[in-house]
Design a protein around this motif. Structure first.
Motif, PDB file in Angstrom:
ATOM      1  N   ASN A 112       0.485  -1.243  -0.004  1.00  0.00           N
ATOM      2  CA  ASN A 112      -0.183   0.202  -0.108  1.00  0.00           C
ATOM      3  C   ASN A 112       1.399   1.489   0.170  1.00  0.00           C
ATOM      4  OD1 ASN A 112      -2.361  -1.390  -0.424  1.00  0.00           O
ATOM      5  ND2 ASN A 112      -2.666  -1.403   1.917  1.00  0.00           N
ATOM      6  N   ALA A 113       2.025   1.236   0.484  1.00  0.00           N
ATOM      7  CA  ALA A 113       3.098   2.703   0.334  1.00  0.00           C
ATOM      8  C   ALA A 113       3.131   2.884  -0.979  1.00  0.00           C
ATOM      9  CB  ALA A 113       4.483   2.952   0.810  1.00  0.00           C
ATOM     10  N   TYR A 114       3.402   1.967  -2.296  1.00  0.00           N
ATOM     11  CA  TYR A 114       3.538   2.229  -3.985  1.00  0.00           C
ATOM     12  C   TYR A 114       2.268   2.134  -4.577  1.00  0.00           C
ATOM     13  CZ  TYR A 114       7.561   0.271  -2.082  1.00  0.00           C
ATOM     14  OH  TYR A 114       8.511   0.031  -1.341  1.00  0.00           O
ATOM     15  N   VAL A 115       1.336   3.190  -3.636  1.00  0.00           N
ATOM     16  CA  VAL A 115       0.341   3.059  -4.241  1.00  0.00           C
ATOM     17  C   VAL A 115       0.431   4.350  -6.178  1.00  0.00           C
ATOM     18  CG1 VAL A 115      -2.438   3.974  -4.532  1.00  0.00           C
ATOM     19  CG2 VAL A 115      -1.528   2.620  -2.395  1.00  0.00           C
ATOM     20  N   VAL A 116      -0.209   4.060  -7.084  1.00  0.00           N
ATOM     21  CA  VAL A 116       0.200   5.183  -7.819  1.00  0.00           C
ATOM     22  C   VAL A 116      -1.215   6.168  -7.700  1.00  0.00           C
ATOM     23  CG1 VAL A 116       0.617   4.957 -10.893  1.00  0.00           C
ATOM     24  CG2 VAL A 116       1.429   3.046  -9.352  1.00  0.00           C
ATOM     25  N   ASN A 117      -0.653   7.555  -7.407  1.00  0.00           N
ATOM     26  CA  ASN A 117      -1.921   8.013  -7.219  1.00  0.00           C
ATOM     27  C   ASN A 117      -2.218   9.080  -8.606  1.00  0.00           C
ATOM     28  OD1 ASN A 117      -3.027   7.616  -4.885  1.00  0.00           O
ATOM     29  ND2 ASN A 117      -1.528   9.134  -3.934  1.00  0.00           N
ATOM     30  N   ASP A 118      -1.076   9.429  -9.474  1.00  0.00           N
ATOM     31  CA  ASP A 118      -1.064  10.062 -10.999  1.00  0.00           C
ATOM     32  C   ASP A 118      -1.211   9.277 -11.645  1.00  0.00           C
ATOM     33  OD1 ASP A 118       1.323   8.699  -9.865  1.00  0.00           O
ATOM     34  OD2 ASP A 118       2.588  11.012 -10.564  1.00  0.00           O
ATOM     35  N   TYR A 119      -2.659   8.595 -11.811  1.00  0.00           N
ATOM     36  CA  TYR A 119      -2.684   7.214 -12.867  1.00  0.00           C
ATOM     37  C   TYR A 119      -2.687   8.252 -14.280  1.00  0.00           C
ATOM     38  CZ  TYR A 119      -6.667   8.618 -11.046  1.00  0.00           C
ATOM     39  OH  TYR A 119      -8.532   8.922 -10.269  1.00  0.00           O
ATOM     40  N   ASN A 120      -3.591   9.620 -14.288  1.00  0.00           N
ATOM     41  CA  ASN A 120      -3.627   9.983 -16.058  1.00  0.00           C
ATOM     42  C   ASN A 120      -2.355  10.653 -16.432  1.00  0.00           C
ATOM     43  OD1 ASN A 120      -6.548  10.582 -15.836  1.00  0.00           O
ATOM     44  ND2 ASN A 120      -6.254  12.081 -14.735  1.00  0.00           N
ATOM     45  N   ARG A 121      -0.696  10.795 -15.576  1.00  0.00           N
ATOM     46  CA  ARG A 121       0.254  10.831 -15.847  1.00  0.00           C
ATOM     47  C   ARG A 121       0.386   9.188 -16.864  1.00  0.00           C
ATOM     48  NH1 ARG A 121       4.926  12.078 -12.106  1.00  0.00           N
ATOM     49  NH2 ARG A 121       6.477  11.466 -13.054  1.00  0.00           N
ATOM     50  N   TYR A 122       0.124   8.713 -16.441  1.00  0.00           N
ATOM     51  CA  TYR A 122       0.634   7.354 -17.130  1.00  0.00           C
ATOM     52  C   TYR A 122      -0.262   6.603 -17.922  1.00  0.00           C
ATOM     53  CZ  TYR A 122       4.452   7.708 -13.393  1.00  0.00           C
ATOM     54  OH  TYR A 122       4.964   8.394 -12.124  1.00  0.00           O
ATOM     55  N   GLY A 123      -1.147   7.278 -18.184  1.00  0.00           N
ATOM     56  CA  GLY A 123      -1.806   7.054 -19.028  1.00  0.00           C
ATOM     57  C   GLY A 123      -3.273   5.407 -19.085  1.00  0.00           C
ATOM     58  N   LEU A 124      -3.317   6.031 -17.432  1.00  0.00           N
ATOM     59  CA  LEU A 124      -4.043   4.854 -16.851  1.00  0.00           C
ATOM     60  C   LEU A 124      -5.862   5.279 -16.412  1.00  0.00           C
ATOM     61  CD1 LEU A 124      -1.730   3.535 -14.473  1.00  0.00           C
ATOM     62  CD2 LEU A 124      -2.160   2.322 -16.810  1.00  0.00           C
ATOM     63  N   ARG A 125      -6.570   4.844 -16.753  1.00  0.00           N
ATOM     64  CA  ARG A 125      -7.623   4.976 -16.607  1.00  0.00           C
ATOM     65  C   ARG A 125      -8.261   5.352 -15.318  1.00  0.00           C
ATOM     66  NH1 ARG A 125     -11.711   0.701 -20.021  1.00  0.00           N
ATOM     67  NH2 ARG A 125     -10.112  -0.606 -18.962  1.00  0.00           N
ATOM     68  N   ALA A 126      -9.369   6.230 -14.837  1.00  0.00           N
ATOM     69  CA  ALA A 126      -9.326   6.320 -13.450  1.00  0.00           C
ATOM     70  C   ALA A 126      -9.776   4.961 -12.184  1.00  0.00           C
ATOM     71  CB  ALA A 126     -10.399   7.371 -13.273  1.00  0.00           C
ATOM     72  N   PRO A 127      -9.131   4.702 -11.813  1.00  0.00           N
ATOM     73  CA  PRO A 127      -9.308   3.240 -11.080  1.00  0.00           C
ATOM     74  C   PRO A 127     -11.064   3.605 -10.380  1.00  0.00           C
ATOM     75  CG  PRO A 127      -8.374   4.437  -9.618  1.00  0.00           C
ATOM     76  CD  PRO A 127      -8.438   5.148 -11.069  1.00  0.00           C
ATOM     77  N   PRO A 128     -12.077   2.247 -10.413  1.00  0.00           N
ATOM     78  CA  PRO A 128     -13.163   1.689 -10.480  1.00  0.00           C
ATOM     79  C   PRO A 128     -13.348   2.256  -9.037  1.00  0.00           C
ATOM     80  CG  PRO A 128     -13.099  -0.061 -10.928  1.00  0.00           C
ATOM     81  CD  PRO A 128     -11.431   1.043 -10.834  1.00  0.00           C
ATOM     82  N   ARG A 129     -14.524   2.669  -8.089  1.00  0.00           N
ATOM     83  CA  ARG A 129     -14.474   2.873  -6.564  1.00  0.00           C
ATOM     84  C   ARG A 129     -14.655   1.986  -5.990  1.00  0.00           C
ATOM     85  NH1 ARG A 129     -20.105   5.808  -4.909  1.00  0.00           N
ATOM     86  NH2 ARG A 129     -18.899   7.325  -5.479  1.00  0.00           N
ATOM     87  N   GLY A 130     -13.387   2.099  -4.497  1.00  0.00           N
ATOM     88  CA  GLY A 130     -12.656   0.778  -3.867  1.00  0.00           C
ATOM     89  C   GLY A 130     -11.629  -0.023  -4.573  1.00  0.00           C
ATOM     90  N   TYR A 131     -10.987   0.537  -5.916  1.00  0.00           N
ATOM     91  CA  TYR A 131      -9.940  -0.014  -6.162  1.00  0.00           C
ATOM     92  C   TYR A 131      -8.608   1.602  -6.190  1.00  0.00           C
ATOM     93  CZ  TYR A 131     -12.237  -4.631  -7.522  1.00  0.00           C
ATOM     94  OH  TYR A 131     -13.035  -4.927  -7.521  1.00  0.00           O
ATOM     95  N   HIS A 132      -7.177   0.033  -6.724  1.00  0.00           N
ATOM     96  CA  HIS A 132      -6.296   1.745  -6.519  1.00  0.00           C
ATOM     97  C   HIS A 132      -5.234   0.510  -7.484  1.00  0.00           C
ATOM     98  CE1 HIS A 132      -4.631   0.501  -2.603  1.00  0.00           C
ATOM     99  NE2 HIS A 132      -4.470  -0.988  -3.391  1.00  0.00           N
ATOM    100  N   TYR A 133      -4.235   1.086  -7.886  1.00  0.00           N
ATOM    101  CA  TYR A 133      -3.255   0.659  -8.685  1.00  0.00           C
ATOM    102  C   TYR A 133      -2.099   1.296  -7.428  1.00  0.00           C
ATOM    103  CZ  TYR A 133      -5.628   1.732 -12.977  1.00  0.00           C
ATOM    104  OH  TYR A 133      -6.779   1.936 -14.274  1.00  0.00           O
TER     105      TYR A 133
END
Length: 159
Positions: A112-133
């Motif tokens: 959980n220390a490695y969560v990717v919060n700036d997913y737009n920067r890496y070309g990822l879609r927004a994660p669904p509610r309750g999920y994270h990258y």
């Protein structure tokens, strides 16, 4: 005299053809109620054929949707990144060894220390509610926040 014979022959032919036409039109296909029954059966058969055609089309569409959903699921579970990004060096969490995680596995809470919060920067879609990258080496996994269940893997996103 020739005119008279020609006229008589023409009249005989005309009378004969009228007689045939009237005989043909007077011919019956059976009782009137039988004729209507036959026509109703033809209409019913036609309606049944159209209904069967609609069912066939509906079944084909259903199969197409099912195949499309299966293709989407197969694509979403494991993807190869189209582009690679530089995001700095990654160090694995303490007390763990590097492991390639896949669909359906559980991600330890130490990640959980490695969560990717700036997913737009890496070309990822927004994660669904309750999920994270979450970053795992050069890969990114889409995991549930509560239980860590992995629902998708994007392989090779980072250098």
């Amino acid at each position: 005299m020739k005119k008279f014979i020609t006229t008589a022959v023409a009249a005989a032919i005309a009378a004969g053809s009228l007689g045939l036409a009237s005989a043909a039109s007077a011919q019956s296909y059976g009782r009137p109620d039988q004729r209507n029954d036959h026509r109703q059966e033809q209409r019913q058969d036609h309606r049944d054929d159209r209904r069967d055609d609609r069912r066939d089309v509906r079944d084909d569409r259903r199969d197409d949707r099912r195949e499309y959903r299966q293709d989407q699921r197969a694509y979403d579970r494991y993807q190869r990144a189209e582009r690679r990004y530089n995001a700095g060096r990654w160090q694995q969490p303490r007390g763990t060894r590097y492991q390639v995680y896949g669909y359906g596995q559980r991600l330890p809470s130490s990640y959980n220390a490695y969560v990717v919060n700036d997913y737009n920067r890496y070309g990822l879609r927004a994660p669904p509610r309750g999920y994270h990258y979450v970053r795992n080496g050069n890969d990114v996994v889409l995991a549930a926040v509560a239980g860590g269940l992995i629902t998708a893997v994007i392989a090779g996103l980072f250098n």
